[in-house]
Design an enzyme around this catalytic site. Structure first.
Site, short mmCIF file in Angstrom:
data_model
loop_
_atom_site.label_atom_id
_atom_site.label_comp_id
_atom_site.label_asym_id
_atom_site.label_seq_id
_atom_site.Cartn_x
_atom_site.Cartn_y
_atom_site.Cartn_z
N LYS A 87 65.23 -10.92 52.90
CA LYS A 87 65.46 -12.00 53.66
C LYS A 87 65.63 -13.78 52.24
O LYS A 87 64.51 -13.75 52.54
CB LYS A 87 66.11 -12.41 54.93
CG LYS A 87 66.75 -11.60 55.51
CD LYS A 87 66.53 -10.89 57.21
CE LYS A 87 65.00 -10.34 56.97
NZ LYS A 87 64.54 -10.47 58.71
N ASP A 109 55.60 -5.51 62.66
CA ASP A 109 55.17 -6.33 61.85
C ASP A 109 55.13 -8.03 62.22
O ASP A 109 55.35 -8.66 62.19
CB ASP A 109 56.14 -6.63 60.63
CG ASP A 109 55.69 -7.79 59.69
OD1 ASP A 109 54.90 -7.56 58.93
OD2 ASP A 109 56.34 -8.02 59.04
#
Length: 468
Positions: free
Chosen positions: A125, A251
């Protein structure tokens, strides 16, 4: 015989090599033709099937995020579509609605937007700061066309439109999660748009924040650093009991968060997981970190219960608490802070117990109970001038201060400010105004001198009395 066999053997190997190269080149050439001209070559069909399979798998990955204790529920706008096989979207389309309740920005509001800053990019992204026509600034998150995920997909499948859809699934997942998971420490989803002509595909519109800068946080007052850690624990407590179940942030990094008006907010949710691992023995419930490992018990139902919240909690400890919490903590709060550090570093307490410990520190700090050693009589050493402020200041710097070129600290009351001023050799006066921090504490400005006093109904000046 051997001399006769060697030429024959060499010729056979050469022929085999030529045949192999011919097959490889034909396959390569066929791939080029399929990519360039759309020929339905066998290899092209195989790649197409693999891409379709991956799209189906990604679609199935989204289904758990629509689950509630009552089964499958609509979850707002879910922009899932495919140019390859529209039939496979019927399940998700039945779950999603076309409403945008709670959103104030859609495709029409994005027309005429101006990009003013590049905020960051990752494998999947890109995030831009844009200003809308009405003047408000938002963060625009979209697929990174030059990212690692897109390049890898194009190398494997040579299908730009299919790859756009495949890579966008992480962003679609994030939009769904931002709809389902709403908390003060999760960035607010302000809208979304899926318009290839206007924005090049699907985009998420988020409230504007600034990336977390650990160096800046380390230089900030302890009260602000504690605010970051407290907000993080409140978030983890919510995630451990969310509408989707216990959510793990796989993450977990400072870069997954932003700062919004002093509050830490989670902004990257595409690697979140809402299922805890299954197990047969305790050894299956292993949490591995670079410097520590932990083993949790396997429940009777064959699930590593609590693994997600413990993973989140230890990551909070090693990425945030260890750097932000102990340093410069008020002396009388060190015992409570040290206990938090010990229990989180060893995973001795649950997230709920950890939150209780943080809330206790906050209550003691806000109430001023940690100032029992500050004598109220110390304020008698200062002359009080109400309704005035100083001008022509001779400031000095202290650390950590709310202002870089002056000494501005938060205090519970005038007595604490007088105690601080008396402990600074260069301090001769301080001022209190109606400015307060997030805890309700007052901001006090300390200085070594000033040239004059000016009227200000919101300010009170305290001048240290000179000894005869």
């Amino acid at each position: 015989m051997s001399s006769a066999r060697n030429p024959l053997f060499t010729a056979s190997c050469l022929a085999l090599l030529i045949i192999s190269l011919t097959v490889v080149l034909r396959k390569w050439h066929g791939g080029l033709r399929q990519g360039a001209f759309g020929d339905a070559a066998p290899d092209g069909d195989l790649a197409r099937e693999k891409l379709l399979q991956q799209l189906k798998e990604r679609q199935q990955e989204l289904l758990p995020f629509y689950m509630t204790p009552h089964g499958l529920q609509p979850a707002g706008n879910s922009p899932v579509s495919s140019h390859m096989d529209t039939q496979r979207n019927e399940t998700l389309e039945g779950l999603a609605t076309s409403t945008t309740a709670g959103w104030d920005i859609g495709c029409s509001e994005l027309s005429g937007m101006a990009v003013v800053d590049f905020l960051g990019a990752g494998y999947t992204k890109t995030v831009l700061k844009v200003v809308l026509q009405q003047g408000s600034a938002v963060a625009l998150k979209s697929v990174n066309e030059q990212g690692t995920d897109m390049r890898s997909c194009l190398e494997d499948f040579r299908d730009p439109q299919g790859c756009q859809e495949l890579v966008s699934f992480k962003l679609q997942k994030e939009i769904i999660l931002l709809q389902r998971l709403q908390h003060p420490n999760i960035v607010k989803l302000r809208g979304q748009c899926q318009d290839s002509n206007l924005v090049g595909g699907i985009v998420a519109v988020l409230e504007q924040g600034t990336p977390v800068q650990m160096i800046q946080l380390l230089q900030s007052p302890w009260e602000e650093r504690f605010r970051v850690c407290l907000g993080l624990v409140r978030l983890l407590h919510y995630l451990s009991r969310s509408p989707l179940g216990s959510v793990a942030l796989l993450d977990f990094q400072p870069r997954q968060f932003v700062m919004v008006s002093g509050e830490l907010k989670l902004t990257d949710l595409d690697d979140a997981s809402v299922s805890e691992p299954s197990c047969r023995t305790d050894s299956d419930c292993l949490l591995q970190f670079p410097l520590r490992n932990f083993t949790l018990p396997c429940s009777a139902s064959g699930v590593c219960e609590g693994l997600n919240e413990m993973r989140n909690l230890y990551n909070a400890y090693r990425y945030f608490f260890i750097y932000l919490l102990p340093h410069q903590a008020p002396t009388t709060l060190k015992l409570l802070v040290d206990r938090i550090m010990n229990t989180t570093g060893e995973l001795k307490d649950s997230v709920n117990e950890t939150l209780e410990a943080f809330e206790e520190v906050l209550q003691v700090y806000k109430s001023g109970l940690h100032l029992q050693n500050v004598l109220p009589s110390i304020i008698k050493e200062y002359a009080v001038v109400k309704g005035m402020r100083t001008a022509g200041n001779m400031d000095y710097r202290c650390w950590p201060s709310y202002e870089q070129q002056a000494c501005v600290l938060s205090v519970h009351n005038a007595s604490e400010a007088a105690h601080i001023c008396s402990s600074h050799p260069q301090c001769t006066s301080f001022s209190l105004s109606d400015q307060k921090t997030w805890t309700g504490r007052l901001l006090a400005s300390f200085r070594s001198g000033f040239s004059q006093l000016l009227p200000d109904v919101s300010s009170t000046v305290y001048v240290k009395s000179t000894k005869a």
